[in-house]
Design an enzyme around this catalytic site. Structure first.
Site, PDB file in Angstrom:
ATOM      1  N   CYS A   2       0.833  -1.195   0.000  1.00 41.13           N
ATOM      2  CA  CYS A   2       0.000   0.000   0.000  1.00 41.13           C
ATOM      3  C   CYS A   2       0.871   1.249   0.000  1.00 41.13           C
ATOM      4  O   CYS A   2       2.065   1.184   0.290  1.00 41.13           O
ATOM      5  CB  CYS A   2      -0.862   0.007   1.241  1.00 41.13           C
ATOM      6  SG  CYS A   2      -1.669  -1.551   1.569  1.00 41.13           S
ATOM      7  N   ARG A  27       3.440   0.711  -7.796  1.00 40.20           N
ATOM      8  CA  ARG A  27       3.584  -0.383  -6.852  1.00 40.20           C
ATOM      9  C   ARG A  27       2.392  -1.335  -6.894  1.00 40.20           C
ATOM     10  O   ARG A  27       2.449  -2.408  -6.294  1.00 40.20           O
ATOM     11  CB  ARG A  27       3.707   0.174  -5.434  1.00 40.20           C
ATOM     12  CG  ARG A  27       4.933   1.036  -5.235  1.00 40.20           C
ATOM     13  CD  ARG A  27       4.699   2.066  -4.163  1.00 40.20           C
ATOM     14  NE  ARG A  27       4.286   1.447  -2.924  1.00 40.20           N
ATOM     15  CZ  ARG A  27       5.127   1.092  -1.962  1.00 40.20           C
ATOM     16  NH1 ARG A  27       6.406   1.322  -2.095  1.00 40.20           N
ATOM     17  NH2 ARG A  27       4.699   0.530  -0.874  1.00 40.20           N
ATOM     18  N   TRP A  77      -3.462  -2.179  -1.201  1.00 40.53           N
ATOM     19  CA  TRP A  77      -3.280  -3.469  -1.872  1.00 40.53           C
ATOM     20  C   TRP A  77      -3.774  -4.485  -0.870  1.00 40.53           C
ATOM     21  O   TRP A  77      -3.139  -4.717   0.158  1.00 40.53           O
ATOM     22  CB  TRP A  77      -1.807  -3.677  -2.211  1.00 40.53           C
ATOM     23  CG  TRP A  77      -1.596  -4.719  -3.262  1.00 40.53           C
ATOM     24  CD1 TRP A  77      -1.930  -4.620  -4.577  1.00 40.53           C
ATOM     25  CD2 TRP A  77      -1.004  -6.002  -3.101  1.00 40.53           C
ATOM     26  NE1 TRP A  77      -1.571  -5.768  -5.239  1.00 40.53           N
ATOM     27  CE2 TRP A  77      -1.008  -6.633  -4.364  1.00 40.53           C
ATOM     28  CE3 TRP A  77      -0.475  -6.695  -2.015  1.00 40.53           C
ATOM     29  CZ2 TRP A  77      -0.506  -7.912  -4.571  1.00 40.53           C
ATOM     30  CZ3 TRP A  77       0.033  -7.973  -2.224  1.00 40.53           C
ATOM     31  CH2 TRP A  77       0.009  -8.560  -3.484  1.00 40.53           C
ATOM     32  N   ASN A 101      -0.205   0.907   6.448  1.00 43.84           N
ATOM     33  CA  ASN A 101       0.470  -0.102   5.620  1.00 43.84           C
ATOM     34  C   ASN A 101       0.926  -1.197   6.559  1.00 43.84           C
ATOM     35  O   ASN A 101       1.411  -0.901   7.647  1.00 43.84           O
ATOM     36  CB  ASN A 101       1.725   0.477   4.948  1.00 43.84           C
ATOM     37  CG  ASN A 101       1.374   1.338   3.756  1.00 43.84           C
ATOM     38  OD1 ASN A 101       0.212   1.548   3.464  1.00 43.84           O
ATOM     39  ND2 ASN A 101       2.392   1.848   3.083  1.00 43.84           N
ATOM     40  N   GLY A 102       0.832  -2.449   6.117  1.00 43.57           N
ATOM     41  CA  GLY A 102       1.310  -3.552   6.958  1.00 43.57           C
ATOM     42  C   GLY A 102       0.167  -4.436   7.403  1.00 43.57           C
ATOM     43  O   GLY A 102      -0.934  -4.390   6.828  1.00 43.57           O
ATOM     44  N   GLU A 483      15.513 -23.437 -10.078  1.00 42.61           N
ATOM     45  CA  GLU A 483      15.119 -22.034  -9.977  1.00 42.61           C
ATOM     46  C   GLU A 483      16.292 -21.120 -10.357  1.00 42.61           C
ATOM     47  O   GLU A 483      16.111 -20.116 -11.054  1.00 42.61           O
ATOM     48  CB  GLU A 483      14.616 -21.752  -8.557  1.00 42.61           C
ATOM     49  CG  GLU A 483      14.252 -20.315  -8.260  1.00 42.61           C
ATOM     50  CD  GLU A 483      13.134 -19.751  -9.121  1.00 42.61           C
ATOM     51  OE1 GLU A 483      12.490 -20.490  -9.864  1.00 42.61           O
ATOM     52  OE2 GLU A 483      12.931 -18.519  -9.063  1.00 42.61           O
ATOM     53  N   LYS A 487      16.085 -18.450 -13.392  1.00 42.60           N
ATOM     54  CA  LYS A 487      16.315 -17.015 -13.186  1.00 42.60           C
ATOM     55  C   LYS A 487      17.373 -16.507 -14.163  1.00 42.60           C
ATOM     56  O   LYS A 487      17.224 -15.466 -14.776  1.00 42.60           O
ATOM     57  CB  LYS A 487      16.813 -16.769 -11.770  1.00 42.60           C
ATOM     58  CG  LYS A 487      16.112 -16.262 -10.652  1.00 42.60           C
ATOM     59  CD  LYS A 487      14.854 -15.552 -10.571  1.00 42.60           C
ATOM     60  CE  LYS A 487      13.711 -16.007 -11.420  1.00 42.60           C
ATOM     61  NZ  LYS A 487      12.520 -16.384 -10.701  1.00 42.60           N
ATOM     62  N   GLU A 490      16.036 -16.391 -17.768  1.00 46.67           N
ATOM     63  CA  GLU A 490      15.020 -15.348 -17.960  1.00 46.67           C
ATOM     64  C   GLU A 490      15.618 -13.970 -18.173  1.00 46.67           C
ATOM     65  O   GLU A 490      15.178 -13.237 -19.042  1.00 46.67           O
ATOM     66  CB  GLU A 490      14.141 -15.236 -16.703  1.00 46.67           C
ATOM     67  CG  GLU A 490      13.069 -16.234 -16.572  1.00 46.67           C
ATOM     68  CD  GLU A 490      12.254 -15.947 -15.319  1.00 46.67           C
ATOM     69  OE1 GLU A 490      11.073 -15.651 -15.456  1.00 46.67           O
ATOM     70  OE2 GLU A 490      12.806 -16.019 -14.200  1.00 46.67           O
ATOM     71  N   HIS A 506      25.031 -38.972 -15.575  1.00 43.07           N
ATOM     72  CA  HIS A 506      24.207 -39.649 -16.584  1.00 43.07           C
ATOM     73  C   HIS A 506      24.032 -38.814 -17.848  1.00 43.07           C
ATOM     74  O   HIS A 506      23.129 -39.081 -18.628  1.00 43.07           O
ATOM     75  CB  HIS A 506      22.848 -40.006 -15.979  1.00 43.07           C
ATOM     76  CG  HIS A 506      22.937 -40.947 -14.828  1.00 43.07           C
ATOM     77  ND1 HIS A 506      23.318 -42.264 -14.965  1.00 43.07           N
ATOM     78  CD2 HIS A 506      22.753 -40.756 -13.493  1.00 43.07           C
ATOM     79  CE1 HIS A 506      23.340 -42.850 -13.774  1.00 43.07           C
ATOM     80  NE2 HIS A 506      23.006 -41.948 -12.860  1.00 43.07           N
ATOM     81  N   LYS A 605       4.455 -10.738 -16.677  1.00 43.76           N
ATOM     82  CA  LYS A 605       4.352 -10.988 -15.232  1.00 43.76           C
ATOM     83  C   LYS A 605       3.214 -11.955 -14.923  1.00 43.76           C
ATOM     84  O   LYS A 605       3.279 -12.734 -13.989  1.00 43.76           O
ATOM     85  CB  LYS A 605       4.117  -9.650 -14.517  1.00 43.76           C
ATOM     86  CG  LYS A 605       4.173  -9.736 -13.017  1.00 43.76           C
ATOM     87  CD  LYS A 605       5.591  -9.917 -12.511  1.00 43.76           C
ATOM     88  CE  LYS A 605       5.661 -10.341 -11.080  1.00 43.76           C
ATOM     89  NZ  LYS A 605       6.884 -11.061 -10.754  1.00 43.76           N
TER      90      LYS A 605
HETATM   91  C1  F6R Z   1       9.682 -16.717 -13.260  1.00 43.63           C
HETATM   92  C2  F6R Z   1       8.258 -16.502 -13.168  1.00 43.63           C
HETATM   93  C3  F6R Z   1       7.373 -17.436 -13.912  1.00 43.63           C
HETATM   94  C4  F6R Z   1       6.089 -17.663 -13.121  1.00 43.63           C
HETATM   95  C5  F6R Z   1       5.091 -18.489 -13.936  1.00 43.63           C
HETATM   96  C6  F6R Z   1       3.862 -18.790 -13.122  1.00 43.63           C
HETATM   97  O1  F6R Z   1      10.423 -15.753 -12.602  1.00 43.63           O
HETATM   98  O2  F6R Z   1       7.815 -15.595 -12.522  1.00 43.63           O
HETATM   99  O3  F6R Z   1       7.996 -18.646 -14.173  1.00 43.63           O
HETATM  100  O4  F6R Z   1       6.402 -18.329 -11.938  1.00 43.63           O
HETATM  101  O5  F6R Z   1       4.717 -17.799 -15.087  1.00 43.63           O
HETATM  102  O6  F6R Z   1       3.296 -17.625 -12.658  1.00 43.63           O
HETATM  103  P1  F6R Z   1       2.394 -17.581 -11.388  1.00 43.63           P
HETATM  104  O7  F6R Z   1       3.240 -17.939 -10.209  1.00 43.63           O
HETATM  105  O8  F6R Z   1       1.903 -16.182 -11.326  1.00 43.63           O
HETATM  106  O9  F6R Z   1       1.289 -18.570 -11.590  1.00 43.63           O
END
Ligand code: F6R
Length: 610
Positions: A2, A27, A77, A101-102, A483, A487, A490, A506, A605
């Protein structure tokens, strides 16, 4: 998260509040509102609030103008209570307006106490409770607003930045901080209070950052900072030289780096109200699962959330001894899964909007399973579709590559596993107590890791021109290897693969030569020795080894080119600390290559297409 802004001066407050809130729009928020007083009129404040965007609030303000030179404004939020007009801030009780906020951890107990004392609530939020507390303190004899706020603060636990205003003392704003940011802006015959400098930067660059456990009383001409007992803290203002964009990023170069640094706070927020140390147990926001009837748990998720689910499998099988399967949502929905009553499906999604996951939930529900959603976004489609919802409270994540949403999912997995283990009887109270205490201590340990940025940046520069990376890990470190590789791919566009360390021989071992950096997750634990052998195998073939190891491990350095040290934590929680250096490594490699880190090519996103 928020956004907060407050103004006290001689100009009209509403345009300043709206202007400040606009600066915080990036935000993310779901509703907004203002409360404004005209001290010369003697009338009380006017509160105007609205679900949705600021433009909606502005339209409402045309019909119901909020006139006056003192005011507070907020973008919300949602965390407690769905996004709605009634749940938007400011909350007004009697003469008191509050923005917050919080999260107030003990809000349920306080709500009950206040209700028995006759309080009537008009929202579902934890924030309204604070307005009642202040109002109540005044009715009970507190001589002024400052004292009433101070007395009310003694009753609340949790994370907060509050700003409180009273119709009866229109010349004063009172604010307090614990774990949520708060800054005061200084003007000439006018002052500001805000959650972020961004909100006030166009008005003033002279600011004072409020610290933990401090209150601040702001009038037109004075700013007085005290602790919660009233002892005065003297602090010189700072002059902010950041540009508006830098300020949005909290002075960090990218949102992703800011969000990496926010992880200690985000993890603390995930834990708020959920750790029951008195009973060695976990409170799941009122979710009551019939644990004895659960024969199997099936995780469905995509991408990073899929990796968090793999850690969930490890934790739940270890602590609750319930069989777990993990499936990529887009595969699950098309393979006619065998599923029914007795299965609990856990759908994990930071955005709460991923179409593949949503369709997988529909398939699971059609076949009679109960669904628990783990989501970062309140009232998103996935938690609404599920039977139960657990929110991670990481705050909005702007960088496309998920960081704090992932670590808070891992914390969610640990809480869920402890909750289940206590109910299946496989997790003894002593072990639960140890894990819960470690969870509570995690934010400080994560702070230590994010501070190792300079070393990781130097490593990233050395390997930034590599054309491929390998990430290896065993047990719960295997999903972290996946992961780490995701990262890096990406945001730096370098090809990377995550592998269980034991699988290297293997196949992937053929890739190893002096050009291949291999990141090996090797914290202390039962598979440490075996992982060190894998690391030696890489070294023997001239591969470059970057080891992620526990503090105090003096052996691993002799088998590695670089060692990044992480604090010691219980085995079950290690993934939460080991993933941070991998996020930072990817970040610094991408920064070295100059890619568009916050918006990597081809990615979104929230993936709402198949
Ligand atoms: C990677 C990333 C994506 C999401 C994927 C699923 O950094 O953010 O791999 O994890 O698109 O998204 P959500 O978690 O929003 O279902």
């Amino acid at each position: 998260m928020c956004g907060i802004i407050g103004y006290i001066g001689n100009r009209q407050a509403t345009p300043i509040l709206i202007g400040g809130l606009r600066k915080l729009e990036y935000r993310g928020y779901d509703s907004a509102g203002v409360s404004v007083i005209d001290p010369s009129s003697g009338a009380g404040s006017r509160v105007v609030r609205c679900r949705g965007k600021l433009s909606g609030l502005e339209q409402k303000l045309v019909a119901e103008p909020a006139v006056g030179t003192v005011g507070i404004g907020h973008t919300r939020w949602a965390t407690h209570g769905r996004p709605s007009d009634e749940n938007s801030h400011p909350h007004k009780v009697g003469a008191i307006s509050v923005i917050h906020n919080g999260i107030i951890e003990n809000h349920l107990t306080l709500r009950q106490e206040l209700a028995s004392a006759g309080a009537k609530f008009s929202s579902e939020t934890d924030t309204e409770i604070f307005a009642h507390l202040v109002d109540h303190a005044l009715t009970a004899g507190a001589p002024d607003l400052v004292t009433a706020v101070r007395r009310s603060l003694q009753k609340v636990r949790g994370s907060y930045a509050f700003v409180v205003m009273s119709d009866k003392e229109p010349g004063t704003l009172v604010a307090a901080k614990n774990s949520s940011p708060l800054v005061v802006g200084l003007g000439d015959g006018e002052n500001y209070v805000a959650s972020d400098v961004t909100a006030i930067l166009s008005e003033t660059r002279k600011v004072i950052f409020i610290e933990e456990g401090e209150m601040v009383v702001v009038t037109r001409d004075a700013v007085t900072i005290t602790d919660f007992d009233g002892n005065v803290h003297k602090r010189e203002p700072k002059i902010i030289t950041w540009s508006a964009l830098q300020a949005e990023k909290g002075g960090f170069k990218h949102y992703m780096l800011k969000e990496i640094h926010e992880q200690p706070r985000a993890v603390a927020d995930t834990l708020v109200g959920r750790v029951d140390l008195e009973n060695d147990d976990v409170l799941l926001d009122g979710i009551e699962l019939d644990v004895k009837s659960i024969k199997r748990i099936i995780f469905i998720a995509c991408g990073t959330s899929f990796h968090a689910s793999l850690v969930g499998e490890f934790l739940i099988e270890a602590l609750a001894r319930i069989p777990v399967e993990v499936d990529v949502a887009s595969e699950f929905r098309y393979r006619d899964p065998i599923i029914g009553k007795g299965d609990l499906v856990v759908a994990v999604s930071q955005s709460g909007e991923t179409l593949d996951t949503m369709e997988a939930i529909r398939e699971a529900k059609k076949k009679g399973a109960k669904v628990l959603a783990i989501s970062n976004v309140l009232e998103a489609s996935i938690p609404r579709l599920a039977d139960y919802a657990f929110y991670t409270h990481a705050g909005p994540e702007i960088g496309v590559a998920s960081t704090k949403a992932f670590t808070t999912q891992l914390v969610g997995m640990a809480l869920l596993a402890i909750y289940l283990g206590r109910r299946t009887g496989t997790l003894k109270p002593e072990k639960a107590r140890e894990l819960l205490a470690e969870l509570v201590a995690l934010p400080q340990k994560l702070r230590d890791v994010v501070e190792s940025g300079a070393q990781i940046q130097a490593i990233a520069r050395r390997y930034g021109n590599a054309t491929g990376f390998l990430f290896l890990g065993r047990g719960a470190q295997y999903p972290i290897a996946l992961e780490g590789a995701l990262k890096l791919k990406e945001i730096s566009y370098i090809h990377a693969e995550g592998y269980p360390a034991g699988e290297m021989k293997h196949g992937p071992i053929a890739l190893i030569d002096e050009h291949l950096p291999v990141v090996v997750l090797a914290p202390r634990g039962p598979s440490y020795e075996k992982t060190v052998s894998n690391l030696a195998e890489v070294r023997a073939r001239q591969g470059k080894v970057i080891a992620i190891a526990s503090r105090g491990d003096n052996e691993i350095g002799s088998h590695s080119d670089d060692v990044i040290v992480v604090p010691d934590v219980a085995l079950e929680l290690q993934p939460i600390v080991t993933v941070l250096p991998l996020q930072m490594l990817s970040y610094y490699v991408a920064d070295f290559k100059g890619t568009d880190i916050d918006q990597p090519r081809n990615l979104a996103k929230s993936v709402t297409v198949e």
